[in-house]
Design a protein around this motif. Structure first.
Motif, short mmCIF file in Angstrom:
data_model
loop_
_atom_site.label_atom_id
_atom_site.label_comp_id
_atom_site.label_asym_id
_atom_site.label_seq_id
_atom_site.Cartn_x
_atom_site.Cartn_y
_atom_site.Cartn_z
N ALA A 145 0.87 -1.18 0.00
CA ALA A 145 0.00 0.00 0.00
C ALA A 145 0.91 1.22 0.00
O ALA A 145 1.80 1.34 0.85
CB ALA A 145 -0.91 0.01 1.22
N GLY A 146 0.69 2.12 -0.98
CA GLY A 146 1.61 3.23 -1.09
C GLY A 146 0.96 4.53 -1.48
O GLY A 146 -0.23 4.60 -1.83
N LEU A 187 7.03 6.31 -5.61
CA LEU A 187 5.99 5.57 -4.90
C LEU A 187 6.57 5.19 -3.54
O LEU A 187 7.56 4.46 -3.46
CB LEU A 187 5.58 4.31 -5.67
CG LEU A 187 4.61 3.37 -4.96
CD1 LEU A 187 3.26 4.08 -4.74
CD2 LEU A 187 4.41 2.09 -5.76
N ILE A 188 5.98 5.72 -2.49
CA ILE A 188 6.40 5.43 -1.11
C ILE A 188 5.39 4.43 -0.55
O ILE A 188 4.19 4.70 -0.55
CB ILE A 188 6.44 6.71 -0.27
CG1 ILE A 188 7.37 7.73 -0.93
CG2 ILE A 188 6.87 6.41 1.16
CD1 ILE A 188 7.14 9.14 -0.49
N TYR A 189 5.87 3.27 -0.09
CA TYR A 189 4.92 2.22 0.26
C TYR A 189 5.31 1.47 1.52
O TYR A 189 6.44 1.50 1.98
CB TYR A 189 4.78 1.23 -0.90
CG TYR A 189 6.04 0.48 -1.26
CD1 TYR A 189 6.36 -0.72 -0.63
CD2 TYR A 189 6.92 0.97 -2.21
CE1 TYR A 189 7.51 -1.42 -0.96
CE2 TYR A 189 8.08 0.29 -2.55
CZ TYR A 189 8.36 -0.91 -1.92
OH TYR A 189 9.52 -1.59 -2.23
N ALA A 190 4.29 0.77 2.08
CA ALA A 190 4.48 -0.14 3.21
C ALA A 190 4.06 -1.53 2.74
O ALA A 190 3.22 -1.66 1.85
CB ALA A 190 3.64 0.30 4.40
N VAL A 191 4.66 -2.56 3.32
CA VAL A 191 4.32 -3.94 2.95
C VAL A 191 4.02 -4.75 4.20
O VAL A 191 4.54 -4.47 5.28
CB VAL A 191 5.46 -4.64 2.15
CG1 VAL A 191 5.75 -3.89 0.88
CG2 VAL A 191 6.71 -4.80 2.98
N ALA A 192 3.19 -5.77 4.03
CA ALA A 192 2.91 -6.74 5.09
C ALA A 192 2.51 -8.04 4.41
O ALA A 192 1.89 -8.02 3.34
CB ALA A 192 1.79 -6.25 5.99
N GLY A 193 2.91 -9.16 5.00
CA GLY A 193 2.55 -10.44 4.39
C GLY A 193 3.17 -11.62 5.10
O GLY A 193 3.62 -11.53 6.24
N GLY A 194 3.24 -12.71 4.36
CA GLY A 194 3.80 -13.95 4.90
C GLY A 194 5.17 -14.22 4.33
O GLY A 194 5.50 -13.80 3.22
N ALA A 195 5.99 -14.95 5.11
CA ALA A 195 7.35 -15.29 4.69
C ALA A 195 7.64 -16.74 5.05
O ALA A 195 7.11 -17.27 6.03
CB ALA A 195 8.37 -14.37 5.36
N SER A 196 8.49 -17.34 4.26
CA SER A 196 8.94 -18.71 4.50
C SER A 196 10.45 -18.74 4.35
O SER A 196 11.00 -18.11 3.44
CB SER A 196 8.27 -19.65 3.49
OG SER A 196 8.78 -20.96 3.63
N VAL A 197 11.11 -19.47 5.24
CA VAL A 197 12.57 -19.55 5.19
C VAL A 197 12.99 -21.02 5.13
O VAL A 197 12.40 -21.87 5.79
CB VAL A 197 13.22 -18.84 6.41
CG1 VAL A 197 12.81 -19.50 7.72
CG2 VAL A 197 14.73 -18.77 6.28
N GLY A 221 9.29 0.79 1.75
CA GLY A 221 10.10 0.90 0.55
C GLY A 221 9.76 2.13 -0.25
O GLY A 221 8.78 2.84 0.03
N VAL A 222 10.58 2.39 -1.25
CA VAL A 222 10.33 3.48 -2.18
C VAL A 222 10.77 3.03 -3.57
O VAL A 222 11.80 2.36 -3.71
CB VAL A 222 11.06 4.79 -1.76
CG1 VAL A 222 12.57 4.62 -1.75
CG2 VAL A 222 10.66 5.95 -2.65
N ASP A 223 9.94 3.33 -4.56
CA ASP A 223 10.27 3.07 -5.96
C ASP A 223 10.30 4.41 -6.68
O ASP A 223 9.53 5.32 -6.35
CB ASP A 223 9.22 2.17 -6.62
CG ASP A 223 9.36 0.71 -6.24
OD1 ASP A 223 10.45 0.32 -5.76
OD2 ASP A 223 8.39 -0.05 -6.40
N TYR A 224 11.16 4.51 -7.69
CA TYR A 224 11.26 5.75 -8.48
C TYR A 224 11.33 5.37 -9.95
O TYR A 224 12.21 4.61 -10.36
CB TYR A 224 12.50 6.56 -8.07
CG TYR A 224 12.54 7.90 -8.76
CD1 TYR A 224 11.86 8.98 -8.22
CD2 TYR A 224 13.23 8.08 -9.95
CE1 TYR A 224 11.86 10.21 -8.84
CE2 TYR A 224 13.24 9.30 -10.58
CZ TYR A 224 12.56 10.37 -10.02
OH TYR A 224 12.57 11.59 -10.66
N LYS A 225 10.40 5.90 -10.75
CA LYS A 225 10.38 5.61 -12.18
C LYS A 225 11.44 6.44 -12.88
O LYS A 225 11.33 7.66 -12.97
CB LYS A 225 9.00 5.89 -12.77
CG LYS A 225 8.01 4.81 -12.50
CD LYS A 225 6.80 4.94 -13.38
CE LYS A 225 5.88 3.75 -13.18
NZ LYS A 225 4.72 3.78 -14.05
#
Length: 194
Positions: A118-119, A126-136, A151-155
């Motif tokens: 969501a950003g 694009l300035i965003y936050a993430v949440a989810g599942g992880a497996s190691v 995170g941040v993305d820049y075009k």
């Protein structure tokens, strides 16, 4: 005669004044009019972030479990999709990364993440936050947990995006033990937008 001289002198003076009057008209310089400058207001141009993307990431990770820690390089690939709602962007992403992190003799081989993003659409950024599942996957067993980060993305162009991402991971029973495992990763990313 005296009267004639006075009249002639007076007439001459009136003539001189009458002739000189047009040369004085308009000779008084008016103050120049200064242009009125409007304040400069930066305009944020909205960039449409809707669409799919895929890319590679390379970074650094730190891991800790049961009082032991380790760090090392981490890198992999990711694929995702965003939908731009104007000022806000929602999307999802899957990534897979290999690692050379070792914690107390346990090697962290790979990490998989499924993240919601969501950003805020700040034009080319694009300035965003993430949440989810992880497996190691480790040399001593596998585990699953959750991941959250920023995170941040820049075009750079319509097709190429550069970015950076920080992620926090938590695993309840790291490497098949009852110990909790915590990971922090920092990655530089480059992606191609479809």
């Amino acid at each position: 005669m005296f009267r004639k001289i006075v009249l002639t002198t007076a007439a001459s003076a009136v003539s001189i004044v009458a002739l000189a009057a047009p040369s004085f008209a308009g000779n008084i310089d008016e103050a120049p009019v200064e242009p009125v400058l409007a304040p400069v207001v930066p305009v944020v141009v909205s960039t449409d972030w809707t669409g799919g993307y895929a890319g590679v990431q390379l970074g650094y990770g730190e891991a800790e479990s049961a009082g032991l820690d380790g760090d090392g390089a981490i890198g992999g690939v990711f694929v995702g999709y965003n939908h731009d709602f104007g000022n806000y962007v929602l999307g999802g992403e899957f990534d897979a990364s290999a690692s050379d992190i070792s914690v107390g003799g346990t090697d962290v081989d790979s990490i998989y993440r499924l993240k919601l993003r969501a950003g805020y659409d700040a034009g080319p950024a694009l300035i965003y936050a993430v949440a989810g599942g992880a497996s190691v996957e480790t040399s001593a067993g596998d585990d699953s947990g959750y991941v959250a980060g920023l995170g941040v993305d820049y075009k750079v162009t319509d097709r190429v995006t550069l970015g950076g991402e920080y992620l926090y991971h938590n695993f309840d029973s790291f490497a098949g033990t009852a110990s909790e495992g915590e990971f922090n990763t920092f990655s530089a990313r480059v992606s191609y937008n479809f």
